[in-house]
Design a protein around this motif. Sequence first.
Motif, PDB file in Angstrom:
ATOM      1  N   LYS A 136       4.458  -3.288   7.864  1.00  0.00           N
ATOM      2  CA  LYS A 136       5.485  -2.257   7.692  1.00  0.00           C
ATOM      3  C   LYS A 136       4.771  -0.938   7.431  1.00  0.00           C
ATOM      4  O   LYS A 136       3.839  -0.871   6.632  1.00  0.00           O
ATOM      5  N   VAL A 137       5.211   0.107   8.104  1.00  0.00           N
ATOM      6  CA  VAL A 137       4.616   1.428   7.938  1.00  0.00           C
ATOM      7  C   VAL A 137       5.596   2.310   7.180  1.00  0.00           C
ATOM      8  O   VAL A 137       6.744   2.484   7.604  1.00  0.00           O
ATOM      9  N   LEU A 138       5.147   2.833   6.040  1.00  0.00           N
ATOM     10  CA  LEU A 138       5.963   3.782   5.284  1.00  0.00           C
ATOM     11  C   LEU A 138       5.738   5.158   5.893  1.00  0.00           C
ATOM     12  O   LEU A 138       4.601   5.593   6.036  1.00  0.00           O
ATOM     13  N   THR A 139       6.813   5.819   6.254  1.00  0.00           N
ATOM     14  CA  THR A 139       6.689   7.070   7.003  1.00  0.00           C
ATOM     15  C   THR A 139       6.959   8.326   6.188  1.00  0.00           C
ATOM     16  O   THR A 139       6.648   9.422   6.639  1.00  0.00           O
ATOM     17  N   ALA A 140       7.549   8.183   4.999  1.00  0.00           N
ATOM     18  CA  ALA A 140       7.866   9.362   4.183  1.00  0.00           C
ATOM     19  C   ALA A 140       6.567   9.999   3.689  1.00  0.00           C
ATOM     20  O   ALA A 140       5.818   9.393   2.946  1.00  0.00           O
ATOM     21  N   ASN A 141       6.296  11.206   4.128  1.00  0.00           N
ATOM     22  CA  ASN A 141       5.052  11.883   3.765  1.00  0.00           C
ATOM     23  C   ASN A 141       5.275  13.113   2.898  1.00  0.00           C
ATOM     24  O   ASN A 141       4.326  13.708   2.421  1.00  0.00           O
ATOM     25  N   ASP A 142       6.535  13.481   2.688  1.00  0.00           N
ATOM     26  CA  ASP A 142       6.797  14.756   2.035  1.00  0.00           C
ATOM     27  C   ASP A 142       6.635  14.733   0.522  1.00  0.00           C
ATOM     28  O   ASP A 142       6.277  15.743  -0.066  1.00  0.00           O
TER      29      ASP A 142
ATOM     30  N   GLY B 221       0.852  -1.185   0.000  1.00  0.00           N
ATOM     31  CA  GLY B 221       0.000   0.000   0.000  1.00  0.00           C
ATOM     32  C   GLY B 221       0.883   1.229   0.000  1.00  0.00           C
ATOM     33  O   GLY B 221       2.107   1.124   0.110  1.00  0.00           O
ATOM     34  N   THR B 222       0.278   2.378  -0.106  1.00  0.00           N
ATOM     35  CA  THR B 222       1.071   3.604  -0.108  1.00  0.00           C
ATOM     36  C   THR B 222       1.499   4.005   1.297  1.00  0.00           C
ATOM     37  O   THR B 222       2.414   4.805   1.458  1.00  0.00           O
ATOM     38  N   ARG B 223       0.868   3.440   2.301  1.00  0.00           N
ATOM     39  CA  ARG B 223       1.193   3.780   3.684  1.00  0.00           C
ATOM     40  C   ARG B 223       1.574   2.543   4.518  1.00  0.00           C
ATOM     41  O   ARG B 223       2.487   2.582   5.319  1.00  0.00           O
ATOM     42  N   TYR B 224       0.836   1.448   4.329  1.00  0.00           N
ATOM     43  CA  TYR B 224       1.062   0.226   5.108  1.00  0.00           C
ATOM     44  C   TYR B 224       1.280  -0.961   4.167  1.00  0.00           C
ATOM     45  O   TYR B 224       0.632  -1.058   3.137  1.00  0.00           O
ATOM     46  N   TRP B 225       2.184  -1.859   4.575  1.00  0.00           N
ATOM     47  CA  TRP B 225       2.410  -3.106   3.856  1.00  0.00           C
ATOM     48  C   TRP B 225       2.145  -4.257   4.807  1.00  0.00           C
ATOM     49  O   TRP B 225       2.696  -4.302   5.914  1.00  0.00           O
TER      50      TRP B 225
ATOM     51  N   LEU C 187       0.131   6.720  -7.186  1.00  0.00           N
ATOM     52  CA  LEU C 187       1.333   6.334  -6.441  1.00  0.00           C
ATOM     53  C   LEU C 187       1.350   4.825  -6.210  1.00  0.00           C
ATOM     54  O   LEU C 187       2.384   4.180  -6.370  1.00  0.00           O
ATOM     55  N   LEU C 188       0.210   4.243  -5.872  1.00  0.00           N
ATOM     56  CA  LEU C 188       0.145   2.806  -5.639  1.00  0.00           C
ATOM     57  C   LEU C 188       0.427   2.038  -6.930  1.00  0.00           C
ATOM     58  O   LEU C 188       1.155   1.044  -6.921  1.00  0.00           O
TER      59      LEU C 188
END
Length: 99
Positions: A37-43, A17-21, A83-84
Amino acid sequence: MSKTKNRRAKILAIDPGTRYWGIAVFKGETLHDSAVKVLTANDSPANRLAEARGVFHALVEDHAPDVLVLEKPFFFWSKQAHLLDTLIDELKSLSRRKR
């Protein structure tokens, strides 16, 4: 691949996913490990993709899978849909290079 070898194959399954895997690792038919897994890059989307690449490489190095399974994402209209789609294409490309 023989049936015996298939039963012992290490399988890395990823629900990206774009935020969680969602991650699951199987040894044959037995669940060996699972995680979120949590993707943390938000910028920026570029930074999110770079982070996703790093997570993917780490998973492949940590688990050395024989088989990679990517869940086909459920697409819905959102700002993150593009993005996904890009992320899935990137994971497929990386997995081909890693064989």
